[in-house]
Motif scaffolding. Structure first.
Motif, PDB file in Angstrom:
ATOM      1  N   GLY A  75      58.073  77.289  25.492  1.00 29.39           N
ATOM      2  CA  GLY A  75      58.775  76.126  24.195  1.00 29.39           C
ATOM      3  C   GLY A  75      58.659  75.244  24.418  1.00 29.39           C
ATOM      4  N   ASP A  76      57.627  74.493  25.219  1.00 28.65           N
ATOM      5  CA  ASP A  76      57.405  73.357  25.100  1.00 28.65           C
ATOM      6  C   ASP A  76      56.083  73.084  25.170  1.00 28.65           C
ATOM      7  N   ALA A  77      55.693  72.155  24.765  1.00 29.98           N
ATOM      8  CA  ALA A  77      54.153  71.954  25.699  1.00 29.98           C
ATOM      9  C   ALA A  77      54.055  69.817  24.536  1.00 29.98           C
ATOM     10  N   TYR A  78      53.411  69.375  25.550  1.00 34.14           N
ATOM     11  CA  TYR A  78      52.954  68.108  25.688  1.00 34.14           C
ATOM     12  C   TYR A  78      51.987  67.582  25.312  1.00 34.14           C
ATOM     13  N   LEU A  79      51.452  66.649  24.630  1.00 36.19           N
ATOM     14  CA  LEU A  79      49.986  66.109  24.782  1.00 36.19           C
ATOM     15  C   LEU A  79      49.933  64.716  25.044  1.00 36.19           C
ATOM     16  N   GLU A  80      49.062  64.046  25.708  1.00 32.14           N
ATOM     17  CA  GLU A  80      49.383  62.973  25.832  1.00 32.14           C
ATOM     18  C   GLU A  80      48.207  62.024  25.379  1.00 32.14           C
ATOM     19  N   ALA A  81      47.883  61.229  24.607  1.00 33.08           N
ATOM     20  CA  ALA A  81      46.408  59.625  24.335  1.00 33.08           C
ATOM     21  C   ALA A  81      47.246  59.181  24.548  1.00 33.08           C
ATOM     22  N   ILE A  82      45.708  59.259  25.771  1.00 34.19           N
ATOM     23  CA  ILE A  82      45.352  57.343  25.743  1.00 34.19           C
ATOM     24  C   ILE A  82      44.238  56.883  24.699  1.00 34.19           C
ATOM     25  N   GLY A  83      44.768  55.490  24.652  1.00 36.33           N
ATOM     26  CA  GLY A  83      44.271  55.095  23.468  1.00 36.33           C
ATOM     27  C   GLY A  83      43.877  54.045  24.647  1.00 36.33           C
ATOM     28  N   ILE A  84      42.924  52.736  23.577  1.00 30.60           N
ATOM     29  CA  ILE A  84      42.193  51.338  23.746  1.00 30.60           C
ATOM     30  C   ILE A  84      42.534  50.948  22.097  1.00 30.60           C
ATOM     31  N   ASP A  85      42.784  49.329  22.366  1.00 30.51           N
ATOM     32  CA  ASP A  85      43.529  48.426  21.510  1.00 30.51           C
ATOM     33  C   ASP A  85      44.014  49.440  20.073  1.00 30.51           C
ATOM     34  N   GLY A  86      44.745  50.258  20.369  1.00 34.67           N
ATOM     35  CA  GLY A  86      46.395  51.042  19.178  1.00 34.67           C
ATOM     36  C   GLY A  86      45.227  52.855  19.043  1.00 34.67           C
ATOM     37  N   ARG A  87      43.588  52.844  19.162  1.00 32.31           N
ATOM     38  CA  ARG A  87      43.558  53.998  19.141  1.00 32.31           C
ATOM     39  C   ARG A  87      43.504  55.100  19.824  1.00 32.31           C
ATOM     40  N   PRO A  88      43.790  56.553  19.854  1.00 28.60           N
ATOM     41  CA  PRO A  88      43.618  57.348  20.340  1.00 28.60           C
ATOM     42  C   PRO A  88      41.660  57.995  21.257  1.00 28.60           C
ATOM     43  N   ARG A  89      41.961  57.590  22.378  1.00 29.29           N
ATOM     44  CA  ARG A  89      40.009  58.080  22.838  1.00 29.29           C
ATOM     45  C   ARG A  89      40.050  58.975  23.859  1.00 29.29           C
ATOM     46  N   ALA A  90      41.413  59.599  24.052  1.00 27.73           N
ATOM     47  CA  ALA A  90      41.225  61.067  24.979  1.00 27.73           C
ATOM     48  C   ALA A  90      42.587  61.606  24.302  1.00 27.73           C
ATOM     49  N   LEU A  91      42.954  62.926  25.207  1.00 26.45           N
ATOM     50  CA  LEU A  91      43.523  63.563  24.696  1.00 26.45           C
ATOM     51  C   LEU A  91      43.829  64.524  25.678  1.00 26.45           C
ATOM     52  N   HIS A  92      45.270  64.412  26.632  1.00 20.80           N
ATOM     53  CA  HIS A  92      45.440  65.630  27.835  1.00 20.80           C
ATOM     54  C   HIS A  92      46.813  66.409  27.786  1.00 20.80           C
ATOM     55  N   ALA A  93      46.614  67.392  27.823  1.00 19.86           N
ATOM     56  CA  ALA A  93      47.779  67.809  27.926  1.00 19.86           C
ATOM     57  C   ALA A  93      49.242  68.410  28.916  1.00 19.86           C
ATOM     58  N   LEU A  94      50.256  67.859  29.601  1.00 18.15           N
ATOM     59  CA  LEU A  94      50.438  67.636  30.498  1.00 18.15           C
ATOM     60  C   LEU A  94      51.932  69.263  30.334  1.00 18.15           C
ATOM     61  N   ARG A  95      51.783  69.718  31.725  1.00 18.23           N
ATOM     62  CA  ARG A  95      52.610  70.341  31.914  1.00 18.23           C
ATOM     63  C   ARG A  95      53.946  70.325  31.580  1.00 18.23           C
ATOM     64  N   PRO A  96      55.072  71.382  30.812  1.00 15.24           N
ATOM     65  CA  PRO A  96      55.935  70.826  30.523  1.00 15.24           C
ATOM     66  C   PRO A  96      57.673  71.280  31.680  1.00 15.24           C
ATOM     67  N   ASP A  97      56.929  71.722  32.245  1.00  9.08           N
ATOM     68  CA  ASP A  97      58.231  71.326  33.357  1.00  9.08           C
ATOM     69  C   ASP A  97      58.181  69.625  34.240  1.00  9.08           C
ATOM     70  N   ARG A  98      57.658  69.177  34.190  1.00  9.37           N
ATOM     71  CA  ARG A  98      56.934  67.649  34.685  1.00  9.37           C
ATOM     72  C   ARG A  98      57.444  67.060  33.775  1.00  9.37           C
ATOM     73  N   MET A  99      58.651  66.914  32.376  1.00  9.79           N
ATOM     74  CA  MET A  99      59.154  66.512  31.458  1.00  9.79           C
ATOM     75  C   MET A  99      60.509  66.389  31.663  1.00  9.79           C
ATOM     76  N   ARG A 100      61.068  65.638  31.394  1.00  6.51           N
ATOM     77  CA  ARG A 100      62.799  65.212  31.998  1.00  6.51           C
ATOM     78  C   ARG A 100      63.406  64.137  30.829  1.00  6.51           C
ATOM     79  N   VAL A 101      63.781  65.251  29.453  1.00  9.10           N
ATOM     80  CA  VAL A 101      64.633  64.066  28.450  1.00  9.10           C
ATOM     81  C   VAL A 101      65.843  63.284  29.585  1.00  9.10           C
TER      82      VAL A 101
END
Length: 404
Positions: free
Chosen positions: A126-152
């Motif tokens: 029930g949990d998906a994470y997507l990280e955008a790696i950006g340059i000068d504020g613009r996203p240049r790459a997207l990576h999905a992250l494992r949900p069990d490594r994140m804590r609120v």
């Protein structure tokens, strides 16, 4: 003893289930600044109750259960195959950096693989994470992250004020709100959870009981096959003088039975009995032995939780749909398109804010879905036969703009 109680007792004897796994697990991280998209859920009950975590259910379900594996793969792959269209307001955009980014999100995978990963995480956690790696504020790459490594990280008011991505002893803090240079902007989309206002609830969590029943029945059938594919019997000692076996005699007899008469390779081997020993075969009633139907019922409950018609998973005994094509359309309309629309809407709004174009939106294109071609054909026939509509009105009714 009922069948479910019998299998539950068998599961308890075979070993305890895997221990709950924390949502903040250990693994690798993408070390980069940028934005992070959160499509989140939880296995907690909102009241601090312990429920199996992502890793435990992923192992017991996706990695060890064929029904869960096929259901998740079917939903994830079908969702990833739905074409996405980019709109600015009501006009379709055919060339834009967002489309290029979604087509090739990073150097290791394409856009289809990325969407498939996000959909799979949602089904399992029930949990998906997507990280955008950006340059000068613009996203240049997207990576999905494992949900069990994140804590609120909760604030004093109980609402999330940030997120922590933990990798061993290293913790990376991600903030909510607008993104600054080198920090992440978070978009949170959750599945409905009736007892938690911060997280959603995963389909696999609702199918946990059926998953345990299905796995226990499979283990029972395997053990049955290893023991000559029939229930065991009882070796009765009835000497004439009424004596009992000594402990050493009992242990030796038990060891000889296990080493010489159990297992599929020893099926049918004759048994030599002496000294007042008698073999009494033990059987279960036909109702208790109906493990195939028990497995099928558990499989139907798993399919129900995921929203997949049982017919598409090869489960017999389900006559809800007249044919395979009807079941396939039900999968698209009831499960795949809503999920694709949820992911596309979140991606469009989030990436649009990074490109400073809030009017951008992503939408699924059902017209190019092969499984819905019969529906589109019927719609075109009805609209084409409507003589009271103009040409532009007909085009608008089937999802196209006016003729240029």
């Amino acid at each position: 003893m009922g069948l479910r109680s019998f299998i539950a007792a068998l599961t308890a004897r075979a070993g305890s289930p895997e221990a709950p796994v924390s949502r903040a697990g250990i693994g690798e991280a993408k070390a980069a600044g940028g934005g992070t998209l959160f499509l989140t859920g939880a296995f907690g009950d909102g009241e601090g109750g312990a429920e199996p975590g992502y890793a435990a259910l992923a192992r017991a379900g996706f990695m060890r259960n064929p029904v869960v594996h096929r259901a998740v793969r079917l939903i994830a792959e079908t969702t990833a195959a739905v074409p996405l269209l980019l709109y600015e307001g009501t006009s379709e955009v055919t060339a834009h950096p967002m489309l290029d980014l979604l087509r090739r999100p990073n150097g290791q995978e394409d856009g289809t693989t990325l969407i498939e990963t996000l959909a799979g995480h949602l089904m399992l956690a029930g949990d998906a994470y997507l990280e955008a790696i950006g340059i000068d504020g613009r996203p240049r790459a997207l990576h999905a992250l494992r949900p069990d490594r994140m804590r609120v990280v909760e604030g004093r008011d109980g609402w999330p004020e940030g997120y922590e991505y933990r990798v061993g002893s290293h913790v990376r803090r991600l903030k909510t709100g607008a993104s600054d240079e080198g920090s992440g902007a978070l978009l949170h989309l959750k599945l409905f959870h009736p007892l938690d206002d911060r997280h959603g609830f995963a389909p696999l969590g609702a199918a946990e009981a059926a998953l345990g029943l299905h796995n226990a029945a499979a283990r029972w059938n395997t053990a049955l096959l290893q023991n000559s594919a029939r229930p065991s019997g009882a070796l009765v000692y009835q000497p004439g003088d009424g004596a009992n076996l000594s402990p050493d005699q009992f242990d030796r007899l038990k060891a000889e039975l296990e080493s010489g008469y159990t297992g599929a390779a020893r099926a049918g081997r004759p048994m030599l009995l002496e000294g007042g020993l008698d073999w009494k075969a033990m059987g279960l009633s036909p109702r208790d032995m109906d493990f195939i139907e028990a497995k099928n019922q558990a499989a139907r409950e798993i399919a129900l939780a995921f929203g997949v018609p049982p017919m598409l998973l090869g489960i017999p005994g389900d006559a809800t749909y007249a044919n395979y094509a009807e079941a396939n359309r039900a999968l698209y309309r009831l499960t795949v398109l809503p999920l694709a629309g949820r992911i596309a809407a979140a991606l469009g709004l989030w990436l649009g804010s990074h490109f400073e174009t809030p009017a951008l939106s992503l939408r699924p294109d059902p017209d190019r879905v092969e499984g819905l071609s019969l529906e589109r054909e019927a719609l075109w026939s009805r609209v084409g036969a409507a003589g009271f509509l103009s040409e532009d009105e007909k085009r608008e009714a089937v999802g196209y703009g006016p003729r240029g």
